[in-house]
Scaffold this active site. Structure first.
Site, PDB file in Angstrom:
ATOM      1  N   GLY A  12       0.822  -1.203   0.000  1.00  0.00           N
ATOM      2  CA  GLY A  12       0.000   0.000   0.000  1.00  0.00           C
ATOM      3  C   GLY A  12       0.854   1.249   0.000  1.00  0.00           C
ATOM      4  N   GLY A  16      -0.245   6.012   4.756  1.00  0.00           N
ATOM      5  CA  GLY A  16       0.478   5.254   5.769  1.00  0.00           C
ATOM      6  C   GLY A  16       1.727   4.594   5.195  1.00  0.00           C
ATOM      7  CD  GLU A 172     -14.518  17.802   1.620  1.00  0.00           C
ATOM      8  OE1 GLU A 172     -13.758  18.183   2.516  1.00  0.00           O
ATOM      9  OE2 GLU A 172     -14.337  16.740   1.008  1.00  0.00           O
ATOM     10  CB  ALA A 317      -4.462  11.927   5.401  1.00  0.00           C
TER      11      ALA A 317
HETATM   12  C1  LIG Z   1     -13.131  11.001  -0.786  1.00  0.00           C
HETATM   13  C2  LIG Z   1     -12.236  10.998   0.429  1.00  0.00           C
HETATM   14  C3  LIG Z   1     -11.964  12.187   1.083  1.00  0.00           C
HETATM   15  C4  LIG Z   1     -11.136  12.206   2.192  1.00  0.00           C
HETATM   16  N1  LIG Z   1     -10.876  13.420   2.792  1.00  0.00           N
HETATM   17  C5  LIG Z   1      -9.997  13.460   3.817  1.00  0.00           C
HETATM   18  C6  LIG Z   1      -9.624  14.711   4.385  1.00  0.00           C
HETATM   19  O1  LIG Z   1     -10.119  15.771   3.969  1.00  0.00           O
HETATM   20  N2  LIG Z   1      -8.703  14.716   5.385  1.00  0.00           N
HETATM   21  C7  LIG Z   1      -8.137  13.559   5.851  1.00  0.00           C
HETATM   22  O2  LIG Z   1      -7.287  13.608   6.718  1.00  0.00           O
HETATM   23  N3  LIG Z   1      -8.491  12.353   5.354  1.00  0.00           N
HETATM   24  C8  LIG Z   1      -9.399  12.281   4.345  1.00  0.00           C
HETATM   25  N4  LIG Z   1      -9.750  11.064   3.811  1.00  0.00           N
HETATM   26  C9  LIG Z   1      -9.246   9.835   4.449  1.00  0.00           C
HETATM   27  C10 LIG Z   1      -7.813   9.549   4.052  1.00  0.00           C
HETATM   28  O3  LIG Z   1      -7.675   9.650   2.653  1.00  0.00           O
HETATM   29  C11 LIG Z   1      -7.466   8.158   4.551  1.00  0.00           C
HETATM   30  O4  LIG Z   1      -7.610   8.139   5.958  1.00  0.00           O
HETATM   31  C12 LIG Z   1      -6.047   7.788   4.178  1.00  0.00           C
HETATM   32  O5  LIG Z   1      -5.917   7.731   2.774  1.00  0.00           O
HETATM   33  C13 LIG Z   1      -5.681   6.434   4.789  1.00  0.00           C
HETATM   34  O6  LIG Z   1      -4.381   6.106   4.409  1.00  0.00           O
HETATM   35  P1  LIG Z   1      -3.995   4.583   4.199  1.00  0.00           P
HETATM   36  O7  LIG Z   1      -2.527   4.578   3.931  1.00  0.00           O
HETATM   37  O8  LIG Z   1      -4.506   3.767   5.312  1.00  0.00           O
HETATM   38  O9  LIG Z   1      -4.793   4.099   2.924  1.00  0.00           O
HETATM   39  P2  LIG Z   1      -4.858   4.689   1.449  1.00  0.00           P
HETATM   40  O10 LIG Z   1      -4.336   6.073   1.387  1.00  0.00           O
HETATM   41  O11 LIG Z   1      -6.249   4.452   1.008  1.00  0.00           O
HETATM   42  O12 LIG Z   1      -3.860   3.758   0.627  1.00  0.00           O
HETATM   43  C14 LIG Z   1      -4.079   2.392   0.467  1.00  0.00           C
HETATM   44  C15 LIG Z   1      -3.209   1.915  -0.681  1.00  0.00           C
HETATM   45  O13 LIG Z   1      -3.212   0.494  -0.670  1.00  0.00           O
HETATM   46  C16 LIG Z   1      -3.328   0.023  -1.984  1.00  0.00           C
HETATM   47  N5  LIG Z   1      -3.924  -1.311  -1.918  1.00  0.00           N
HETATM   48  C17 LIG Z   1      -5.137  -1.645  -1.410  1.00  0.00           C
HETATM   49  N6  LIG Z   1      -5.330  -2.979  -1.496  1.00  0.00           N
HETATM   50  C18 LIG Z   1      -4.219  -3.490  -2.062  1.00  0.00           C
HETATM   51  C19 LIG Z   1      -3.828  -4.806  -2.414  1.00  0.00           C
HETATM   52  N7  LIG Z   1      -4.618  -5.868  -2.187  1.00  0.00           N
HETATM   53  N8  LIG Z   1      -2.628  -5.001  -3.011  1.00  0.00           N
HETATM   54  C20 LIG Z   1      -1.809  -3.928  -3.254  1.00  0.00           C
HETATM   55  N9  LIG Z   1      -2.133  -2.659  -2.932  1.00  0.00           N
HETATM   56  C21 LIG Z   1      -3.320  -2.434  -2.340  1.00  0.00           C
HETATM   57  C22 LIG Z   1      -4.214   1.052  -2.677  1.00  0.00           C
HETATM   58  O14 LIG Z   1      -4.042   1.011  -4.084  1.00  0.00           O
HETATM   59  C23 LIG Z   1      -3.733   2.347  -2.034  1.00  0.00           C
HETATM   60  O15 LIG Z   1      -2.702   2.949  -2.773  1.00  0.00           O
HETATM   61  C24 LIG Z   1     -10.581  11.007   2.691  1.00  0.00           C
HETATM   62  C25 LIG Z   1     -10.865   9.801   2.049  1.00  0.00           C
HETATM   63  C26 LIG Z   1     -11.680   9.790   0.924  1.00  0.00           C
HETATM   64  C27 LIG Z   1     -11.966   8.495   0.221  1.00  0.00           C
END
Ligand SMILES: Cc1cc2nc3c(=O)[nH]c(=O)nc-3n(C[C@H](O)[C@H](O)[C@H](O)COP(=O)(O)OP(=O)(O)OC[C@H]3O[C@@H](n4cnc5c(N)ncnc54)[C@H](O)[C@@H]3O)c2cc1C
Length: 425
Positions: A12, A16, A172, A317
């Protein structure tokens, strides 16, 4: 790094995963970063791609390029679909096995339909760039079709936009679609008055922005109504079809329905048969490891852990980034031979949501802000967190254009109308 260095596999490249890889720079490890897509996505601004305000390339970066200078990092474009924790291998969907010494799962979440997965085709959610361009196409096509529709009832349905779920994304989207209809589009159409479009924000709970203090929720609701959004609270949606929605016992014909109501974690908990909450999030230990697997960390939206106030750390995020940084520090400490590390401690900097042009709310805990001042802080914070000078300048310029001239540069309908009709069948 030589072949003998411990191998850290990070699955991912979201907020994170990127933070973990970034913070491991210089550590004596080999890193393989695996992501199902070749770009890191700045999800907080995804709604602006869906509403034609920003181009996709302004909020996404090729992961491979982000680490081009890091010889210790190998990037793989691949989807993980299984893990064998006993033999310490990750399996990719083409059957390839990838061995690890330490595994970091940062696979995020997707929208969930509370048992109504059949609604997705009528009410797409917003999580990926494809989702954003699908929504943009549906929104813009609805106006195009309304322009040529002679039957008044059909035209009204085409000019009705329903957003389900009044969290930050729903708010939004509703505010920006209202601005699109009221300020950007009117001059471009001849038959229809786009200002008469109905934008409905439907929420099952008692208020918009439920994660914010009540006075900011009330402010956001009033601000939305001033923009022309109809806000319906305490009215769960009971049906979504190609014709429209049924909510609070009423049925409403609508051509465009957008789902912003719920999320479900990635399959990481299933891969490991790990304890999970109702949304599929792994209940990780205090050091963010998966119970029973000290060599596997899980972070971000795919996990749940209580914060200092006892409530779950929010799926935002900054939380994913703090967890990513913590995991990198624990990996470094273990490499130094340290066996115990202090538990992860989340620090909440504040909650931000924007409603429309010069309208936002911020809750820093010690101070609450609303209106134009909150909007400026929201805008500066988002520009600051974008990656790269070019993107910061491009986004700032696009926003300047929208705010001075009400023009949105990305009003492109990509993919054919037939393809969209096909999906909806
Ligand atoms: C529309 C929207 C608006 C948002 N607005 C805000 C905001 O204004 N402020 C804020 O702080 N947060 C916001 N968030 C939340 C924030 O984006 C998430 O909390 C954050 O992205 C989480 O980070 P992460 O690393 O856990 O996952 P993500 O950023 O979602 O990354 C996960 C990654 O894992 C990869 N992945 C998934 N499954 C697999 C697999 N099986 N094999 C290989 N790769 C895989 C995906 O392709 C992706 O790149 C928003 C979310 C959304 C959807």
């Amino acid at each position: 790094m030589g072949e003998a260095s411990p191998h850290v596999v990070v699955v991912g490249g979201g907020f994170g995963g990127l933070e973990t890889v970034g913070r491991l720079a210089g550590a004596p490890v080999r890193i393989t970063l695996v992501d199902a897509r070749n770009y890191h996505l700045f999800q907080p601004l995804l709604y602006q791609v869906a509403t034609a305000s920003l181009a996709a390339s302004e909020i996404a970066w090729p992961i491979r390029h982000l680490f081009s200078k890091r010889r210790d990092v190998t990037t793989w474009l691949a989807t993980v679909d299984a893990i064998d924790a006993k033999t310490r291998q990750v399996f990719l969907d083409d059957g390839t096995a990838l061995a690890y010494d330490t595994l970091v799962l940062a696979t995020g979440a997707r929208h969930a339909y509370f048992g109504h997965d059949d609604w997705e085709i009528f009410a797409p959610g917003l999580k990926t760039l494809e989702d954003a361009t699908t929504l943009r196409r549906r929104i813009l096509l609805a106006f195009e079709r309304a322009e040529r529709e002679e039957k008044k009832a059909q035209q009204a349905a085409l000019l009705t936009f329903v957003i389900i779920g009044a969290g930050p994304t729903g708010v939004e989207l509703a505010g920006t679609i209202a601005e699109l209809a009221r300020a950007t589009l009117p001059r471009d159409f001849r038959t229809i008055d786009t200002r008469k479009a109905r934008i409905l924000l439907i929420e099952a709970g008692p208020r918009v922005l439920p994660g914010f203090p009540e006075d900011l929720s009330a402010y956001a609701k009033n601000a939305l109504e001033r923009l022309g959004v109809e806000v319906s609270l305490g009215t769960p949606v009971s049906e979504c079809t190609a014709e429209g929605v049924v909510y609070g016992g009423k049925s409403l014909p609508a051509a465009t329905i957008i789902w912003a109501a719920g999320v479900h974690a990635s399959s990481a908990a299933k891969w490991l048969d790990a304890p999970a909450d109702g949304a599929g999030r792994i209940k990780v230990e205090a050091d963010l490891t998966v119970p029973g697997h000290p060599e596997i960390f899980a972070i971000g939206d795919t996990v749940t852990i209580p914060g200092p106030d006892g409530r779950p750390v929010p799926g935002i995020a900054p939380a994913a980034k703090q967890e990513g940084a913590y995991v990198a520090a624990v990996i470094r400490a273990r490499l130094r031979g340290e066996t115990s590390t202090p538990p992860f401690r989340y620090r909440h900097a504040g909650s931000l949501a924007t409603i429309g042009k010069r309208l936002a709310v911020i809750d820093f805990g010690w101070i609450k802000l609303r209106g134009a001042i909150a909007w400026w802080i929201w805008g500066l914070a988002h520009i600051y967190f974008l990656i790269g000078v070019r993107n910061r300048l491009m986004v700032a310029l696009s926003w300047l254009w929208i705010h001075t001239r009400d023009q949105r540069g990305s009003r492109l309908i990509t993919q054919s109308a037939a393809a969209d009709a096909e999906r909806r069948r």
